[in-house]
Design an enzyme around this catalytic site. Structure first.
Site, PDB file in Angstrom:
ATOM      1  N   LYS A   1      42.494  46.801  37.164  1.00 28.37           N
ATOM      2  CA  LYS A   1      41.672  46.675  35.961  1.00 28.37           C
ATOM      3  C   LYS A   1      40.234  47.122  36.196  1.00 28.37           C
ATOM      4  O   LYS A   1      39.491  47.337  35.245  1.00 28.37           O
ATOM      5  CB  LYS A   1      41.698  45.235  35.433  1.00 28.37           C
ATOM      6  N   ASP A   2      39.826  47.283  37.464  1.00 25.91           N
ATOM      7  CA  ASP A   2      38.476  47.755  37.779  1.00 25.91           C
ATOM      8  C   ASP A   2      38.366  49.275  37.772  1.00 25.91           C
ATOM      9  O   ASP A   2      37.261  49.809  37.910  1.00 25.91           O
ATOM     10  CB  ASP A   2      38.042  47.258  39.167  1.00 25.91           C
TER      11      ASP A   2
ATOM     12  N   ARG B   1      35.338  41.638  26.971  1.00 27.17           N
ATOM     13  CA  ARG B   1      36.584  41.263  26.280  1.00 27.17           C
ATOM     14  C   ARG B   1      36.696  39.745  26.185  1.00 27.17           C
ATOM     15  O   ARG B   1      36.932  39.193  25.093  1.00 27.17           O
ATOM     16  CB  ARG B   1      37.791  41.834  27.039  1.00 27.17           C
ATOM     17  N   ARG B   2      36.538  39.062  27.315  1.00 27.85           N
ATOM     18  CA  ARG B   2      36.636  37.596  27.283  1.00 27.85           C
ATOM     19  C   ARG B   2      35.545  36.990  26.401  1.00 27.85           C
ATOM     20  O   ARG B   2      35.797  36.061  25.640  1.00 27.85           O
ATOM     21  CB  ARG B   2      36.537  37.033  28.705  1.00 27.85           C
TER      22      ARG B   2
ATOM     23  N   ARG C   1      28.256  36.766  36.508  1.00 24.42           N
ATOM     24  CA  ARG C   1      28.830  37.707  37.473  1.00 24.42           C
ATOM     25  C   ARG C   1      28.870  37.110  38.872  1.00 24.42           C
ATOM     26  O   ARG C   1      28.328  36.045  39.139  1.00 24.42           O
ATOM     27  CB  ARG C   1      28.036  39.013  37.470  1.00 24.42           C
TER      28      ARG C   1
ATOM     29  N   ARG D   1      31.261  32.227  41.160  1.00 19.83           N
ATOM     30  CA  ARG D   1      31.371  31.706  39.805  1.00 19.83           C
ATOM     31  C   ARG D   1      31.822  30.235  39.805  1.00 19.83           C
ATOM     32  O   ARG D   1      31.345  29.430  39.008  1.00 19.83           O
ATOM     33  CB  ARG D   1      32.326  32.567  38.981  1.00 19.83           C
TER      34      ARG D   1
ATOM     35  N   CYS E   1      33.794  49.018  30.956  1.00 17.53           N
ATOM     36  CA  CYS E   1      33.222  47.669  30.919  1.00 17.53           C
ATOM     37  C   CYS E   1      32.279  47.489  29.738  1.00 17.53           C
ATOM     38  O   CYS E   1      31.771  46.391  29.512  1.00 17.53           O
ATOM     39  CB  CYS E   1      32.473  47.383  32.226  1.00 17.53           C
TER      40      CYS E   1
END
Length: 309
Positions: A85-86, A133-134, A151, A157, A244
């Site tokens: 996904k990156d 998105r989140r 981040r 996190r 992104c």
């Protein structure tokens, strides 16, 4: 016959290292090779070094891959292991995604401090996430919630959460599983109502086009179901110029020779969206994703994308 170790490029976070070790271990098993036949080369990327700003402000997804890709092109690495996904939808000339490991769970996980579920958080609670998105999907579900950019590595996190900087955060379930941290999860979100990022949960391997020795090595660990599903999802992303900077969700499911795809584009405030569901033959996975992206782009119209940047 190979005498020097294969050089595997990776970022240095605990999750990136876990993924590189998984790729190495699968290759060792597939080819009956010793651990000494693989050298894991750790590189720090710009995305790792700059953690005080959203990715959209400093260049997007390529920030996590540029240094690794430079070493691939120069021949200093044999292949690189990434979170799929990156990966940007357009790769540097001469490189391709040559293999995908079997996919982990695609869903997003909630790690809540003041309540286990997003729906149960108090009015005006603060949720941290680095993903647009989140952020957009949280705002769609709970417009009253304060969403902030959050981040850093998974460990960073979770530490910020423990310190009380936010009431909850969202992380990929796949990453928490690979790190052995499933005990922190307080809820798992349904992908039908909270669609994951395209390619979430998948580990990809990037290598040089035309390097047949490496292609043959990697073919033994490539998972065809993951390859087809993620190819469809990345094609959807590419049709929307996704990065992104853009809130896009989508996932594909393979069932025998068929593939089913669901996708979504949503404005950053969570107020407007366009969804698509389609299916077809697995051999047409990428074309299916492209058509789905073109469909929602046409229905949304150009004005829909004005606020994305």
């Amino acid at each position: 016959m190979q005498t020097k170790p294969f050089r595997i490029g990776t970022r240095g976070s605990p999750l990136a290292l876990a993924q590189a070790h998984e790729a190495r271990d699968r290759l060792m098993a597939a080819h009956n090779l010793s651990e000494e036949m693989f050298e894991i080369v750790v590189l720090t990327t710009k995305g790792d070094r700059i953690t005080d700003r959203p990715l959209a402000e400093i260049g997007g997804k390529g920030l996590f891959t540029e240094e690794l890709e430079q070493k691939l092109v120069s021949g200093e690495l044999d292949f690189a292991v990434h979170s799929a996904k990156d990966m940007p939808t357009h790769l540097p000339d001469g490189l391709h995604l040559s293999a995908y490991l079997p996919r982990e769970d695609i869903r997003d996980a909630v790690v809540g401090r003041t309540a286990p579920k997003l729906i149960d958080l108090p009015h005006g609670a603060t949720v941290g996430s680095s993903s647009l998105r989140r952020q957009a999907l949280i705002r769609r579900m709970r417009p009253d919630i304060n969403v902030i950019t959050f981040r850093g590595s998974v460990e960073t996190r979770l530490r910020k959460l423990d310190e009380g900087q936010v009431d909850a955060t969202l992380l990929a379930l796949a990453g928490l599983k690979r790190l052995g941290k499933v005990e922190v999860i307080t809820d798992v979100l349904d992908p039908d109502t909270f669609p994951p990022a395209p390619a979430q949960g998948a580990i990809c391997i990037e290598s040089r086009v035309g390097d047949t020795k490496i292609d043959d090595l990697l073919a033994a660990v490539n998972d065809a179901t993951t390859f087809d599903s993620v190819s469809c999802e990345r094609a959807f992303l590419a049709a929307l110029d996704g990065s992104c900077r853009t809130p896009i969700g989508g996932y594909a499911v393979c069932e025998g020779d068929l593939i089913r795809f669901s996708g979504l584009i949503i404005t950053p405030d969570g107020r407007s969206q366009h969804a698509v569901t389609t299916d077809g033959h697995r051999r047409d996975a990428a074309a299916l994703g492209t058509r789905a992206g073109q469909d929602v782009r046409a229905r949304a119209g150009s004005a829909f994308f004005d606020d994305w940047h």
